[in-house]
Design a protein around this motif. Structure first.
Motif, PDB file in Angstrom:
ATOM      1  N   SER B  53       0.828  -1.213   0.000  1.00  0.00           N
ATOM      2  CA  SER B  53       0.000   0.000   0.000  1.00  0.00           C
ATOM      3  C   SER B  53       0.858   1.257   0.000  1.00  0.00           C
ATOM      4  N   ALA B  54       0.224   2.369  -0.318  1.00  0.00           N
ATOM      5  CA  ALA B  54       0.945   3.644  -0.345  1.00  0.00           C
ATOM      6  C   ALA B  54       1.039   4.270   1.040  1.00  0.00           C
ATOM      7  N   THR B  55       0.263   3.756   1.977  1.00  0.00           N
ATOM      8  CA  THR B  55       0.253   4.375   3.309  1.00  0.00           C
ATOM      9  C   THR B  55       0.642   3.369   4.385  1.00  0.00           C
ATOM     10  N   TYR B  56       1.085   3.908   5.518  1.00  0.00           N
ATOM     11  CA  TYR B  56       1.426   3.071   6.662  1.00  0.00           C
ATOM     12  C   TYR B  56       1.414   3.928   7.908  1.00  0.00           C
ATOM     13  N   LYS B  57       1.465   3.262   9.078  1.00  0.00           N
ATOM     14  CA  LYS B  57       1.471   3.998  10.351  1.00  0.00           C
ATOM     15  C   LYS B  57       2.766   3.729  11.093  1.00  0.00           C
ATOM     16  N   PHE B  58       3.213   4.736  11.833  1.00  0.00           N
ATOM     17  CA  PHE B  58       4.379   4.570  12.690  1.00  0.00           C
ATOM     18  C   PHE B  58       3.952   3.797  13.936  1.00  0.00           C
ATOM     19  N   VAL B  59       4.657   2.701  14.253  1.00  0.00           N
ATOM     20  CA  VAL B  59       4.276   1.894  15.422  1.00  0.00           C
ATOM     21  C   VAL B  59       5.396   1.795  16.449  1.00  0.00           C
ATOM     22  N   GLY B  60       6.410   2.603  16.293  1.00  0.00           N
ATOM     23  CA  GLY B  60       7.524   2.580  17.254  1.00  0.00           C
ATOM     24  C   GLY B  60       8.265   1.252  17.220  1.00  0.00           C
ATOM     25  N   LEU B  61       8.524   0.701  18.402  1.00  0.00           N
ATOM     26  CA  LEU B  61       9.313  -0.536  18.485  1.00  0.00           C
ATOM     27  C   LEU B  61       8.433  -1.786  18.561  1.00  0.00           C
ATOM     28  N   ASP B  62       7.152  -1.637  18.250  1.00  0.00           N
ATOM     29  CA  ASP B  62       6.219  -2.775  18.364  1.00  0.00           C
ATOM     30  C   ASP B  62       6.705  -4.021  17.632  1.00  0.00           C
ATOM     31  N   ASN B  63       7.216  -3.810  16.411  1.00  0.00           N
ATOM     32  CA  ASN B  63       7.663  -4.965  15.620  1.00  0.00           C
ATOM     33  C   ASN B  63       8.797  -5.705  16.328  1.00  0.00           C
ATOM     34  N   TYR B  64       9.661  -4.952  17.001  1.00  0.00           N
ATOM     35  CA  TYR B  64      10.784  -5.576  17.710  1.00  0.00           C
ATOM     36  C   TYR B  64      10.295  -6.318  18.958  1.00  0.00           C
ATOM     37  N   PHE B  65       9.295  -5.752  19.626  1.00  0.00           N
ATOM     38  CA  PHE B  65       8.767  -6.415  20.820  1.00  0.00           C
ATOM     39  C   PHE B  65       8.050  -7.723  20.465  1.00  0.00           C
ATOM     40  N   LYS B  66       7.530  -7.788  19.229  1.00  0.00           N
ATOM     41  CA  LYS B  66       6.813  -9.007  18.810  1.00  0.00           C
ATOM     42  C   LYS B  66       7.780 -10.179  18.576  1.00  0.00           C
ATOM     43  N   LEU B  67       9.013  -9.870  18.226  1.00  0.00           N
ATOM     44  CA  LEU B  67       9.950 -10.918  17.811  1.00  0.00           C
ATOM     45  C   LEU B  67      10.099 -12.067  18.819  1.00  0.00           C
ATOM     46  N   PRO B  68      10.351 -11.772  20.091  1.00  0.00           N
ATOM     47  CA  PRO B  68      10.557 -12.893  21.023  1.00  0.00           C
ATOM     48  C   PRO B  68       9.322 -13.758  21.216  1.00  0.00           C
ATOM     49  N   HIS B  69       8.142 -13.217  20.870  1.00  0.00           N
ATOM     50  CA  HIS B  69       6.898 -13.981  21.055  1.00  0.00           C
ATOM     51  C   HIS B  69       6.526 -14.782  19.810  1.00  0.00           C
ATOM     52  N   ASP B  70       7.328 -14.652  18.761  1.00  0.00           N
ATOM     53  CA  ASP B  70       7.043 -15.370  17.515  1.00  0.00           C
ATOM     54  C   ASP B  70       7.757 -16.724  17.572  1.00  0.00           C
ATOM     55  N   PRO B  71       6.995 -17.838  17.672  1.00  0.00           N
ATOM     56  CA  PRO B  71       7.655 -19.147  17.814  1.00  0.00           C
ATOM     57  C   PRO B  71       8.554 -19.487  16.621  1.00  0.00           C
ATOM     58  N   VAL B  72       8.210 -18.960  15.445  1.00  0.00           N
ATOM     59  CA  VAL B  72       9.036 -19.274  14.275  1.00  0.00           C
ATOM     60  C   VAL B  72      10.398 -18.571  14.377  1.00  0.00           C
ATOM     61  N   VAL B  73      10.418 -17.405  15.004  1.00  0.00           N
ATOM     62  CA  VAL B  73      11.700 -16.710  15.194  1.00  0.00           C
ATOM     63  C   VAL B  73      12.625 -17.566  16.060  1.00  0.00           C
ATOM     64  N   VAL B  74      12.044 -18.181  17.096  1.00  0.00           N
ATOM     65  CA  VAL B  74      12.848 -19.042  17.977  1.00  0.00           C
ATOM     66  C   VAL B  74      13.433 -20.204  17.173  1.00  0.00           C
ATOM     67  N   THR B  75      12.578 -20.839  16.353  1.00  0.00           N
ATOM     68  CA  THR B  75      13.049 -21.940  15.503  1.00  0.00           C
ATOM     69  C   THR B  75      14.127 -21.440  14.545  1.00  0.00           C
ATOM     70  N   ALA B  76      13.882 -20.281  13.956  1.00  0.00           N
ATOM     71  CA  ALA B  76      14.808 -19.751  12.947  1.00  0.00           C
ATOM     72  C   ALA B  76      16.174 -19.425  13.561  1.00  0.00           C
ATOM     73  N   VAL B  77      16.169 -18.847  14.760  1.00  0.00           N
ATOM     74  CA  VAL B  77      17.444 -18.516  15.415  1.00  0.00           C
ATOM     75  C   VAL B  77      18.218 -19.800  15.712  1.00  0.00           C
ATOM     76  N   ARG B  78      17.510 -20.797  16.232  1.00  0.00           N
ATOM     77  CA  ARG B  78      18.172 -22.077  16.524  1.00  0.00           C
ATOM     78  C   ARG B  78      18.751 -22.678  15.236  1.00  0.00           C
ATOM     79  N   ASN B  79      17.964 -22.654  14.158  1.00  0.00           N
ATOM     80  CA  ASN B  79      18.446 -23.210  12.896  1.00  0.00           C
ATOM     81  C   ASN B  79      19.646 -22.432  12.358  1.00  0.00           C
ATOM     82  N   ASN B  80      19.593 -21.101  12.515  1.00  0.00           N
ATOM     83  CA  ASN B  80      20.722 -20.284  12.050  1.00  0.00           C
ATOM     84  C   ASN B  80      22.007 -20.651  12.793  1.00  0.00           C
ATOM     85  N   LEU B  81      21.874 -20.872  14.096  1.00  0.00           N
ATOM     86  CA  LEU B  81      23.062 -21.218  14.892  1.00  0.00           C
ATOM     87  C   LEU B  81      23.635 -22.571  14.450  1.00  0.00           C
TER      88      LEU B  81
END
Lengths: 431, 300
Positions: B53-81
């Motif tokens: 889309s052409a528009t978006y909203k500023f959400v601060g650090l929300d996206n970063y706070f979501k990361l630890p709660h994303d189970p796939v991120v946990v899997t991905a970090v383990r796989n990367n290591l």
């Protein structure tokens, strides 16, 4: 100059370069304008599609005819192969880069929806009026390309999915006619396994192919009304009918009715196996007649199709629509709409061997596509449930495929899979 | 009589701006294609942009706070290591062993060198397809061979189960990446003066002692290059996973690179996906800086 300064400077530069390289890989140009300004009008059009070698020549021939009649030059680009898993990404990248195609082919439902909602696709209402598409095209198909009340696409294909089988392998198992009940289908599978034939060829690499089995099982256990409500989140997935469908799904794998290691198999490899004699049947649409049977230079007489028996009334099968959208930023909207109108003429549809056209008067030719014609005659008027990768947004569809995967690997039980699905769907409904 | 030589000071053309003028073309490219997109990405990671889309909203650090709660991120970090450790260690060790073997008196050295290096120049998607066929549970060469020699029990759906999928993808990655360290080590081995080995022999050093006290110290610069490049290669892993398993079965082979891609390009969550990209980059820098520091310290 001191050593420490050099080192620090070097580290700083290295870090900046790494930061830049890492981040710039993410958004490319980093534009947020959705592809920039409207392109200049010209006689040059570009059409982007995903036709493979078996049909792209036919499309190009029709486009050439259009160009000759209209003084345009249309380039046809195609990205065949991975289906809805990759093609929309490429399209999206082109649109954001400001060099998007004037016309593109796309699936309906949740795959086409983001392009309409982001206003990358033109509202085609005035062209519907101009060309009378409402009266020329199948009404159900039009609704599949209408998003939030806006007609953003022109459907030209409405496909129904059923079982496409190899008659000689059915005969080898002593089966002379397709099953008419679910119990008969299971019995057929057992007979095929007994003579060393893998019954159903599906591949789970992208999730959407093996999904075709589960959605059929869900229709069988839930029936039309509940199935439709499940797809919209109007009913909970945490219920006995869904648990039963997951139980049957696991049974299909455990009884070797699916290829070994089906989860990792590429659908484009597995789908033609029924033609090659490696599996007895697959779950596919009419495209498989031209794409697998005729492409392998086999006679359609050696194959057949049937609607998977649901034991429910009315009998339905999985289905979806495909059509064309026009770039909202194109400077050639009139010519793009004219090209689409040319393509959806019955003569063009027949010339392109469109086996499941939405265009009235473009039904499959029984001489060139006997099996597709047979499917249309027998089951074309039956209703269909929305194929699940078009019923859910891509993220939820992937989560759903993940549940399927865990179930088939025995990591979750059917009742836990049902609960997990309910979590996924309710989170989607809330968002 | 003292002679004085007067050296006339040449006037500088362009003065102090000359270096900048020479650097300008490269700087423009750098700013346009690296700095600007990088800053844009950093910005988008603080928004809820869908990527279309052409528009978006500023959400601060929300996206970063979501990361630890994303189970796939946990899997991905383990796989990367896992991926990083295995695909650095194994190709480096095999590459070193092959280089030592080829540095000795071996017949057909150029042919062997070519054979070992060839995978590195093959198109990656072709490699993924070839190995995908090799791993096919029913018709693939690997399971067919296992059945042929009576090891039916070992035949597996290699890419079709969580327990083996990531390891199965690592095998072609190792096959692909062994040739490069082999070439670098081979070149470095040929640069070690023979006199060092002669002196060590005179001093009574065994072959094993020569390897550890002559060969390995002499290969230190090559180790730096091999490990640095392998580290970069491992962190940016994407293509092999994407082509061979598409992150599956389920999400079991997702790595940060593919999960970033899925979010940005497939789920229409460009803000969140870009936050993942920022984190990958910061981790890569955090891991890379100690290495660069140690390298520059050695050099000075």
């Amino acid at each position: 100059m001191s050593t420490s300064f050099t080192r620090r400077g070097f580290l700083g530069l290295t870090s900046a370069a790494a930061l830049g390289a890492g981040l710039s890989a993410c958004t490319g140009g980093g534009t947020s304008t959705g592809g920039g300004a409207t392109q200049a009008a010209s006689n040059n059009l570009r059409l982007f599609t995903y036709e493979d070698d078996s049909t792209i020549g036919l499309l190009k021939a029709q486009v050439k005819k259009f160009d000759e009649q209209n003084g345009t030059t249309t380039t046809v680009d195609s990205l065949p192969g991975s289906g809805a898993a990759v093609y929309p990404d490429k399209l999206r990248t082109e649109l954001l880069g400001g060099k998007g195609p004037d016309v593109w082919r796309i699936w309906g439902g949740q795959i086409g929806s983001p392009f309409a909602k982001a206003k990358q696709a033109l509202d085609l209402s005035k062209y519907y009026d101009k060309y009378g598409w409402d009266s020329k095209l199948n009404t159900t198909a039009i609704s599949g390309m209408t998003f939030d009340g806006v007609k953003s696409g022109v459907p030209f294909v409405q496909l129904g999915l059923g079982a496409w089988y190899n008659k000689s392998l059915f005969a080898k198992a002593g089966v002379s006619a397709p099953p008419t009940t679910y119990a008969e289908l299971e019995a057929l599978n057992d007979k095929l396994v007994a003579v060393g034939v893998t019954p159903c060829g599906l591949g789970g690499k992208y999730g959407w192919d093996i999904m075709r089995l589960f959605e059929y099982l869900l229709e069988h256990t839930s029936g039309p009304e509940l199935h439709d409500k499940l797809l919209t989140g109007a009913e909970s997935w945490d219920r006995p009918e869904v648990v039963e469908a997951f139980t049957l799904f696991k049974k299909w794998q455990d009884k070797k009715w699916l290829p070994q290691g089906a989860l990792a198999l590429d659908p484009s490899d597995v789908e033609p196996w029924y033609v090659q004699g490696k599996t007895a049947y697959t779950i596919a649409g009419q495209w498989t007649e031209a794409g697998a049977i005729l492409a392998a230079k086999k006679s359609p007489a050696g194959f057949g199709n049937f609607e998977l028996p649901t034991d429910k009334s009315p009998a339905r099968h999985s289905g979806f629509v495909e059509g064309y959208m026009v770039n909202a930023k194109t400077g050639n909207a009139d010519k793009a709409a004219a090209l689409i109108d040319f393509i959806v003429q019955p003569a063009a549809q027949k010339a392109m061997n469109i086996t499941a056209s939405t265009v009235k008067g473009a039904e499959p030719d029984p001489k060139s596509l006997p099996l597709s014609a047979e499917w249309s005659q027998k089951y074309g008027k039956n209703g269909f449930y929305t194929i699940q990768d078009q019923a859910f947004p891509k993220k939820q569809a992937d989560q759903y495929f993940s549940v399927q995967s865990d179930l088939l690997q025995g990591k979750v039980a059917p009742d836990a899979a049902s609960k997990k699905m309910q979590e996924i769907i309710s989170a989607w409904a809330k968002s | 009589m003292a002679t004085t030589v007067a050296v006339a000071k040449q006037p500088k053309r362009g003065g102090r701006w000359s270096p900048w003028l020479f650097a300008l073309p490269a700087l423009l490219v750098y700013v346009g294609f690296l700095v600007y997109p990088a800053v844009s990405s950093l910005w988008f990671s603080l928004t809820n942009w869908d990527g279309l889309s052409a528009t978006y909203k500023f959400v601060g650090l929300d996206n970063y706070f979501k990361l630890p709660h994303d189970p796939v991120v946990v899997t991905a970090v383990r796989n990367n290591l896992i991926w990083t450790v295995v695909t650095i260690a194994v190709p480096t060790i095999i590459g070193l062993l092959l280089a030592i073997a080829l540095n000795g008196k071996v017949h057909g050295k150029p042919i062997l060198r070519l054979i070992f290096y060839t995978p590195a120049v093959l198109p990656l998607v072709s490699i993924a397809s070839i190995w995908g066929w090799l791993y096919n549970p029913q018709y693939g060469a690997i399971n067919s061979f296992l059945r042929l020699i009576g090891l039916d029990g070992l035949a597996q759906p290699w890419l079709g189960q969580d327990s083996t999928a990531l390891w199965a993808v690592m095998v072609p990655a190792i096959w692909l990446r062994t040739g490069f360290p082999m070439l670098l080590y081979l070149a470095a081995l040929q640069g070690i003066p023979n006199e060092l080995y002669e002196a060590a022999t005179v001093d009574g050093a065994t072959k094993w002692q020569q390897f550890w006290h002559v060969t390995m110290p002499s290969l230190r610069p090559a180790h730096y290059i091999v490990i640095a490049l392998s580290l970069i290669d491992s962190f940016k892993v994407f293509d092999m996973i994407y082509a061979m398993t598409y992150g599956g079965p389920g999400t079991s082979t997702q790595v940060m690179g593919t999960w970033m891609y899925f979010n940005v390009f497939q789920y229409y969550q460009a803000g969140y996906g870009t936050a993942i990209a920022v984190v990958i980059t910061l981790v890569a820098i955090a891991v890379g800086i100690p290495y660069v520091r140690s390298q520059t310290r050695e050099a000075s």
